[in-house]
Scaffold this active site. Structure first.
Site, PDB file in Angstrom:
ATOM      1  NE  ARG A  43      -0.262  -2.384   1.355  1.00  0.00           N
ATOM      2  CZ  ARG A  43      -0.344  -2.929  -0.118  1.00  0.00           C
ATOM      3  NH1 ARG A  43      -1.195  -3.724  -0.219  1.00  0.00           N
ATOM      4  NH2 ARG A  43      -1.196  -1.541  -0.387  1.00  0.00           N
ATOM      5  NE  ARG A  55       3.981   2.985   3.416  1.00  0.00           N
ATOM      6  CZ  ARG A  55       3.853   3.568   2.333  1.00  0.00           C
ATOM      7  NH1 ARG A  55       3.991   4.533   1.697  1.00  0.00           N
ATOM      8  NH2 ARG A  55       2.256   2.845   1.640  1.00  0.00           N
ATOM      9  NE  ARG A 115      -3.958  -1.359  -5.228  1.00  0.00           N
ATOM     10  CZ  ARG A 115      -3.054  -0.250  -5.060  1.00  0.00           C
ATOM     11  NH1 ARG A 115      -3.450   1.160  -3.976  1.00  0.00           N
ATOM     12  NH2 ARG A 115      -2.590  -1.002  -3.409  1.00  0.00           N
ATOM     13  CE  LYS A 146      -0.490   6.742   0.746  1.00  0.00           C
ATOM     14  NZ  LYS A 146      -2.059   5.411   0.912  1.00  0.00           N
ATOM     15  NE  ARG A 154       0.787  -2.071  -5.015  1.00  0.00           N
ATOM     16  CZ  ARG A 154       0.992  -1.265  -4.187  1.00  0.00           C
ATOM     17  NH1 ARG A 154       0.587   0.315  -4.747  1.00  0.00           N
ATOM     18  NH2 ARG A 154       0.619  -0.512  -2.926  1.00  0.00           N
TER      19      ARG A 154
HETATM   20  P1  AP5 Z   1      -4.760   3.963  -4.950  1.00  0.00           P
HETATM   21  O1  AP5 Z   1      -5.251   5.483  -5.386  1.00  0.00           O
HETATM   22  O2  AP5 Z   1      -4.220   3.472  -5.250  1.00  0.00           O
HETATM   23  O3  AP5 Z   1      -5.000   3.967  -3.148  1.00  0.00           O
HETATM   24  P2  AP5 Z   1      -3.387   3.959  -2.357  1.00  0.00           P
HETATM   25  O4  AP5 Z   1      -3.540   5.345  -1.353  1.00  0.00           O
HETATM   26  O5  AP5 Z   1      -2.104   4.876  -2.879  1.00  0.00           O
HETATM   27  O6  AP5 Z   1      -2.784   3.161  -1.809  1.00  0.00           O
HETATM   28  P3  AP5 Z   1      -2.196   1.947  -1.279  1.00  0.00           P
HETATM   29  O7  AP5 Z   1      -1.900   0.891  -1.405  1.00  0.00           O
HETATM   30  O8  AP5 Z   1      -1.042   2.512  -2.788  1.00  0.00           O
HETATM   31  O9  AP5 Z   1      -0.865   3.225  -0.866  1.00  0.00           O
HETATM   32  P4  AP5 Z   1       0.485   2.741   0.430  1.00  0.00           P
HETATM   33  O10 AP5 Z   1       0.513   3.192   1.175  1.00  0.00           O
HETATM   34  O11 AP5 Z   1      -0.003   1.453   0.589  1.00  0.00           O
HETATM   35  O12 AP5 Z   1       0.982   2.436  -1.329  1.00  0.00           O
HETATM   36  P5  AP5 Z   1       2.940   1.849  -1.718  1.00  0.00           P
HETATM   37  O13 AP5 Z   1       2.850   2.146  -2.436  1.00  0.00           O
HETATM   38  O14 AP5 Z   1       2.447   4.013  -0.595  1.00  0.00           O
HETATM   39  O15 AP5 Z   1      -6.275   3.271  -4.920  1.00  0.00           O
HETATM   40  C1  AP5 Z   1      -6.658   2.107  -4.460  1.00  0.00           C
HETATM   41  C2  AP5 Z   1      -7.547   1.248  -5.066  1.00  0.00           C
HETATM   42  O16 AP5 Z   1      -9.424   2.377  -4.753  1.00  0.00           O
HETATM   43  C3  AP5 Z   1      -7.842   1.537  -6.572  1.00  0.00           C
HETATM   44  O17 AP5 Z   1      -8.795   0.479  -7.337  1.00  0.00           O
HETATM   45  C4  AP5 Z   1      -8.406   3.161  -6.963  1.00  0.00           C
HETATM   46  O18 AP5 Z   1      -9.077   3.218  -8.455  1.00  0.00           O
HETATM   47  C5  AP5 Z   1      -9.349   3.169  -6.038  1.00  0.00           C
HETATM   48  N1  AP5 Z   1     -10.344   4.200  -5.626  1.00  0.00           N
HETATM   49  C6  AP5 Z   1      -9.124   5.243  -5.252  1.00  0.00           C
HETATM   50  N2  AP5 Z   1     -10.447   6.578  -5.266  1.00  0.00           N
HETATM   51  C7  AP5 Z   1     -11.631   5.627  -4.845  1.00  0.00           C
HETATM   52  C8  AP5 Z   1     -12.845   6.480  -4.750  1.00  0.00           C
HETATM   53  N3  AP5 Z   1     -13.014   7.919  -3.870  1.00  0.00           N
HETATM   54  N4  AP5 Z   1     -13.744   5.342  -5.248  1.00  0.00           N
HETATM   55  C9  AP5 Z   1     -13.554   4.531  -5.145  1.00  0.00           C
HETATM   56  N5  AP5 Z   1     -12.296   3.783  -5.374  1.00  0.00           N
HETATM   57  C10 AP5 Z   1     -11.414   4.519  -5.778  1.00  0.00           C
HETATM   58  O19 AP5 Z   1       3.859   2.030  -0.782  1.00  0.00           O
HETATM   59  C11 AP5 Z   1       3.856  -0.147  -1.021  1.00  0.00           C
HETATM   60  C12 AP5 Z   1       5.240  -0.568  -0.417  1.00  0.00           C
HETATM   61  O20 AP5 Z   1       6.273   0.477  -0.103  1.00  0.00           O
HETATM   62  C13 AP5 Z   1       4.580  -0.145   1.482  1.00  0.00           C
HETATM   63  O21 AP5 Z   1       3.397  -1.400   2.264  1.00  0.00           O
HETATM   64  C14 AP5 Z   1       6.100  -0.241   1.642  1.00  0.00           C
HETATM   65  O22 AP5 Z   1       6.758  -1.357   1.539  1.00  0.00           O
HETATM   66  C15 AP5 Z   1       6.776   0.727   0.908  1.00  0.00           C
HETATM   67  N6  AP5 Z   1       7.414   1.622   0.507  1.00  0.00           N
HETATM   68  C16 AP5 Z   1       6.519   3.022   0.018  1.00  0.00           C
HETATM   69  N7  AP5 Z   1       7.072   3.510   0.102  1.00  0.00           N
HETATM   70  C17 AP5 Z   1       8.062   3.802   2.008  1.00  0.00           C
HETATM   71  C18 AP5 Z   1       8.813   4.661   2.734  1.00  0.00           C
HETATM   72  N8  AP5 Z   1       8.317   6.308   2.817  1.00  0.00           N
HETATM   73  N9  AP5 Z   1       9.297   4.439   3.674  1.00  0.00           N
HETATM   74  C19 AP5 Z   1       9.286   2.622   3.555  1.00  0.00           C
HETATM   75  N10 AP5 Z   1       8.423   1.875   2.640  1.00  0.00           N
HETATM   76  C20 AP5 Z   1       7.770   2.332   1.840  1.00  0.00           C
END
Ligand code: AP5
Length: 217
Positions: A172, A88, A127, A13, A161
């Site tokens: 997660r 979410r 990552r 994402k 992270r």
């Molecule tokens: P990346 O692009 O970083 O993936 P992502 O989908 O953004 O993954 P996240 O782990 O950041 O998502 P998340 O939803 O768990 O975390 P968030 O920060 O929102 O890609 C991942 C890896 O793959 C990278 O190394 C990249 O280089 C590689 N990659 C990407 N595309 C690729 C491809 N095509 N081929 C190969 N490799 C590839 O949330 C974190 C925490 O915050 C949550 O757990 C929660 O506690 C809190 N939080 C956030 N938002 C909310 C909300 N709305 N409500 C409540 N809590 C929240």
């Protein structure tokens, strides 16, 4: 355009949001990045969020919705935005609908990134994120930086992270299936969901996303 990106942790994402936001000229709003910025500034919100994030749980709706609303009301988001990680759960989706309705605005699309579980686990394990800017994301094997541990974009230090440990990732994923996936049906009922495969090279996924968004117009 007003777009919501949805998909399991590690689906790409953040990676896609950065690229799509640039092409579509709209700001990328990531609630995860906003929480991490608060954690590094050691704000009260950051301290609260960290305890939930480290356990792989959602931060409570009240503070999350207020933070997202505040960001969406900034002048750069007037013409549109790309939401990454928000909403979410269904109550956040309802809150977003209410907010948009008050402003007489509508979502254009919900882009659902599909990726198999074993792939997302591998992506998260490798990552590395830049300390200066969490939009600068690398992978030790798939998209490695030119110099190990150093961000190609700004020279910042790359780190893993705290919530990327195997145990937290499992939690997660469980939270994603039970609490976030239901928003896909919520938005399907509004005819907004476009689903694409998030596997294959990063640029190919971006191409697929832009094509799907264009088709949806
Ligand atoms: P990346 O692009 O970083 O993936 P992502 O989908 O953004 O993954 P996240 O782990 O950041 O998502 P998340 O939803 O768990 O975390 P968030 O920060 O929102 O890609 C991942 C890896 O793959 C990278 O190394 C990249 O280089 C590689 N990659 C990407 N595309 C690729 C491809 N095509 N081929 C190969 N490799 C590839 O949330 C974190 C925490 O915050 C949550 O757990 C929660 O506690 C809190 N939080 C956030 N938002 C909310 C909300 N709305 N409500 C409540 N809590 C929240």
């Amino acid at each position: 355009m007003r777009i919501v990106l949805v998909g399991p942790p590690g689906a790409g994402k953040g990676t896609q949001a950065t690229r799509l936001a640039e092409t579509l000229h709209i700001p990328h709003i990531s609630t995860g990045d906003l929480f991490r910025a608060n954690i590094s500034r050691q704000t009260e919100l950051g301290k609260l969020a960290k305890s939930y994030m480290d356990a792989g749980n959602l931060v409570p709706d009240e503070v999350t919705i207020a933070m997202a609303k505040d960001r969406m009301e900034q002048p750069d988001a007037e013409g549109g935005f790309l939401l990454d990680g928000f909403p979410r759960n269904v109550s956040q989706a309802e809150a977003l609908d209410e907010l948009l309705e008050t402003e007489d605005m509508k979502l254009d699309a919900v882009l659902d990134l599909e990726a198999p579980e074993d792939e997302v686990v591998k992506r998260i394990a490798g990552r590395r994120v830049c300390r200066n800017d969490s939009a600068h994301v690398f992978h030790v094997a798939y998209t490695p930086p030119k110099k190990e541990g150093v961000c190609d974009v700004c020279g910042g230090e790359l780190y893993q992270r705290d919530d990327d440990s195997e145990e937290t990732v499992r939690r997660r994923l469980e939270v994603y299936h039970t609490q976030t996936e239901p928003i896909i049906d919520y938005y399907k009922a509004q005819g907004l969901v476009v689903t694409i495969a998030a596997t294959g090279p990063v640029a190919e996924v971006t191409r697929r996303a832009l094509e799907a968004l264009k088709r949806d117009q």
